[in-house]
Scaffold this active site. Structure first.
Site, short mmCIF file in Angstrom:
data_model
loop_
_atom_site.label_atom_id
_atom_site.label_comp_id
_atom_site.label_asym_id
_atom_site.label_seq_id
_atom_site.Cartn_x
_atom_site.Cartn_y
_atom_site.Cartn_z
N GLY A 19 37.41 16.56 57.27
CA GLY A 19 36.74 15.28 57.13
C GLY A 19 36.77 14.72 55.71
O GLY A 19 36.06 13.78 55.40
N HIS A 26 33.57 26.93 64.95
CA HIS A 26 33.94 25.85 64.03
C HIS A 26 33.06 25.94 62.77
O HIS A 26 31.89 26.32 62.85
CB HIS A 26 33.74 24.50 64.73
CG HIS A 26 34.34 23.37 63.97
ND1 HIS A 26 33.72 22.81 62.88
CD2 HIS A 26 35.53 22.72 64.11
CE1 HIS A 26 34.51 21.86 62.38
NE2 HIS A 26 35.61 21.79 63.12
N GLY A 51 38.94 13.53 63.04
CA GLY A 51 38.88 12.07 62.96
C GLY A 51 40.04 11.34 63.62
O GLY A 51 39.84 10.36 64.35
N SER A 60 41.86 17.30 58.18
CA SER A 60 42.50 16.05 57.77
C SER A 60 43.96 15.93 58.23
O SER A 60 44.80 15.42 57.50
CB SER A 60 42.39 15.86 56.24
OG SER A 60 41.03 15.75 55.87
N GLU A 62 41.10 26.38 59.61
CA GLU A 62 40.53 25.10 59.16
C GLU A 62 39.84 25.31 57.81
O GLU A 62 38.66 25.71 57.79
CB GLU A 62 39.52 24.57 60.17
CG GLU A 62 40.10 24.19 61.50
CD GLU A 62 39.29 23.09 62.19
OE1 GLU A 62 39.91 22.14 62.68
OE2 GLU A 62 38.04 23.15 62.19
N ASN A 117 39.33 17.47 68.62
CA ASN A 117 37.91 17.81 68.61
C ASN A 117 37.13 16.53 68.30
O ASN A 117 37.14 16.06 67.18
CB ASN A 117 37.67 18.89 67.53
CG ASN A 117 36.20 19.20 67.34
OD1 ASN A 117 35.34 18.72 68.09
ND2 ASN A 117 35.90 20.00 66.33
N TRP A 118 36.50 16.00 69.33
CA TRP A 118 35.79 14.72 69.16
C TRP A 118 34.52 14.85 68.33
O TRP A 118 33.94 13.86 67.93
CB TRP A 118 35.43 14.12 70.52
CG TRP A 118 36.57 13.71 71.39
CD1 TRP A 118 37.90 14.08 71.27
CD2 TRP A 118 36.50 12.86 72.54
NE1 TRP A 118 38.64 13.50 72.26
CE2 TRP A 118 37.81 12.74 73.07
CE3 TRP A 118 35.46 12.18 73.19
CZ2 TRP A 118 38.10 11.98 74.19
CZ3 TRP A 118 35.76 11.42 74.31
CH2 TRP A 118 37.05 11.32 74.80
N LYS A 119 34.04 16.09 68.18
CA LYS A 119 32.75 16.35 67.51
C LYS A 119 31.65 15.52 68.19
O LYS A 119 31.73 15.28 69.39
CB LYS A 119 32.88 16.07 66.00
CG LYS A 119 34.06 16.84 65.40
CD LYS A 119 34.07 16.90 63.91
CE LYS A 119 35.28 17.69 63.45
NZ LYS A 119 35.34 17.88 62.01
N GLU A 160 31.55 23.79 61.18
CA GLU A 160 30.30 23.03 61.27
C GLU A 160 29.25 23.82 62.04
O GLU A 160 28.05 23.72 61.75
CB GLU A 160 30.57 21.65 61.91
CG GLU A 160 31.31 20.75 60.94
CD GLU A 160 32.25 19.74 61.59
OE1 GLU A 160 32.16 19.50 62.81
OE2 GLU A 160 33.10 19.19 60.85
P1 13P Z 1 39.21 16.22 60.49
O1 13P Z 1 40.57 16.09 61.15
O2 13P Z 1 38.34 15.01 60.70
O3 13P Z 1 39.33 16.63 59.06
O4 13P Z 1 38.45 17.41 61.25
C1 13P Z 1 39.10 18.60 61.45
C2 13P Z 1 38.29 19.45 62.33
O5 13P Z 1 37.23 19.90 61.97
C3 13P Z 1 38.80 19.70 63.70
O6 13P Z 1 38.06 20.69 64.34
#
Ligand code: 13P
Length: 252
Positions: A174, A96, A236, A214, A168, A9-11, A98
């Protein structure tokens, strides 16, 4: 044996030039995954068409990070399932944390999006997860159960064959602080049991449940070795070709 799915997931990262760089980097370092392992990349909307073109005839599949619950019309700023399919997406991440936290997405809305995705041939990756406060209060399983009942409401067994779940924990996203393999396994097992109650054991046995939060090259193999962890949703660490390649290579 359940298949495994590793998704990146590049966000909100990577403009077009950076997208080309990252995709070319991934193609050069990611070896063919083992049989039964799928690899998905989920760039931002603006990069999907370019990514699709570069990924043609590669092992990578394409996913989006969100989708409208509507088919089309006056919904400024939204992107429909049809648009995603037309650029070559097969997957879409929905719900997600977020999106829940910053864009007020509810289980009900995520459920509408999930129904829209499966009805139109996209594979939804449905995310659930508790906050640190909820974990500390000891209500992780209740929170996860309520999210799952909400997002799966009205989905039929035949729909569930096309659904992926992702656990998650919000406190692990993150932060560099992943759930331990034991913590993650407990929740994954809980998710599978609940899906078995809601549908059937055979369906639950086949359900792919990814862990996200993470995931890094140094913790991926321990997490992926757990019985009920069937892949990873990587944030990330998917932005660097080498680390994403190592995570993909951690699947046994
Ligand atoms: P990180 O791997 O940066 O913690 O993010 C996880 C995530 O939200 C994947 O959708």
């Amino acid at each position: 044996m359940r298949k495994k799915v590793i998704a990146g997931n590049w966000k909100m990262n990577k403009d077009l030039v950076e997208t080309v760089e990252l995709i070319n980097g991934l193609k050069s370092v990611v070896a063919d995954p083992k049989p039964g392992v799928s690899v998905v990349v989920c760039p931002p909307f603006t990069s999907l068409a370019v990514a699709a073109n570069l990924l043609k005839d590669s092992v990578f599949k394409l996913g989006a990070q969100n989708m409208s619950e509507h088919d089309e019309g006056a919904y400024t700023g939204e992107v429909s399932w049809k648009m995603l399919k037309s650029v070559g997406c097969e997957y879409v991440v929905l719900g997600h944390s977020e999106r829940r936290q910053y864009f007020s997405e509810t289980n009900e809305l995520i459920n509408q999006k999930a129904k829209k995705a499966v009805a139109n041939g996209l594979i939804p990756i449905l995310c659930v997860g508790e906050t640190l406060e909820e974990r500390e209060k000891g209500i992780t399983e209740q929170v996860i159960s309520a999210q799952i009942r909400g997002v799966l409401s009205g989905l039929l067994s035949s729909d569930m064959e096309r659904v992926i779940m992702a656990y998650e924990p919000v406190w692990a996203i993150g932060t560099g602080r992943n759930a331990t393999p034991v913590q993650a396994q407990q929740v994954h097992q809980h998710i599978r049991k609940l899906v078995a109650q809601l549908y059937s054991w055979s369906l639950a046995e086949g359900l792919v449940i990814q862990y996200g939060g993470s995931v890094k090259p140094d913790n991926a193999s321990d997490l992926l070795a757990q019985n009920d962890i069937d892949g990873a949703l990587v944030g990330g660490a998917c932005l660097k070709p080498d680390s994403f390649a190592q995570i993909i290579g951690s699947v046994r």
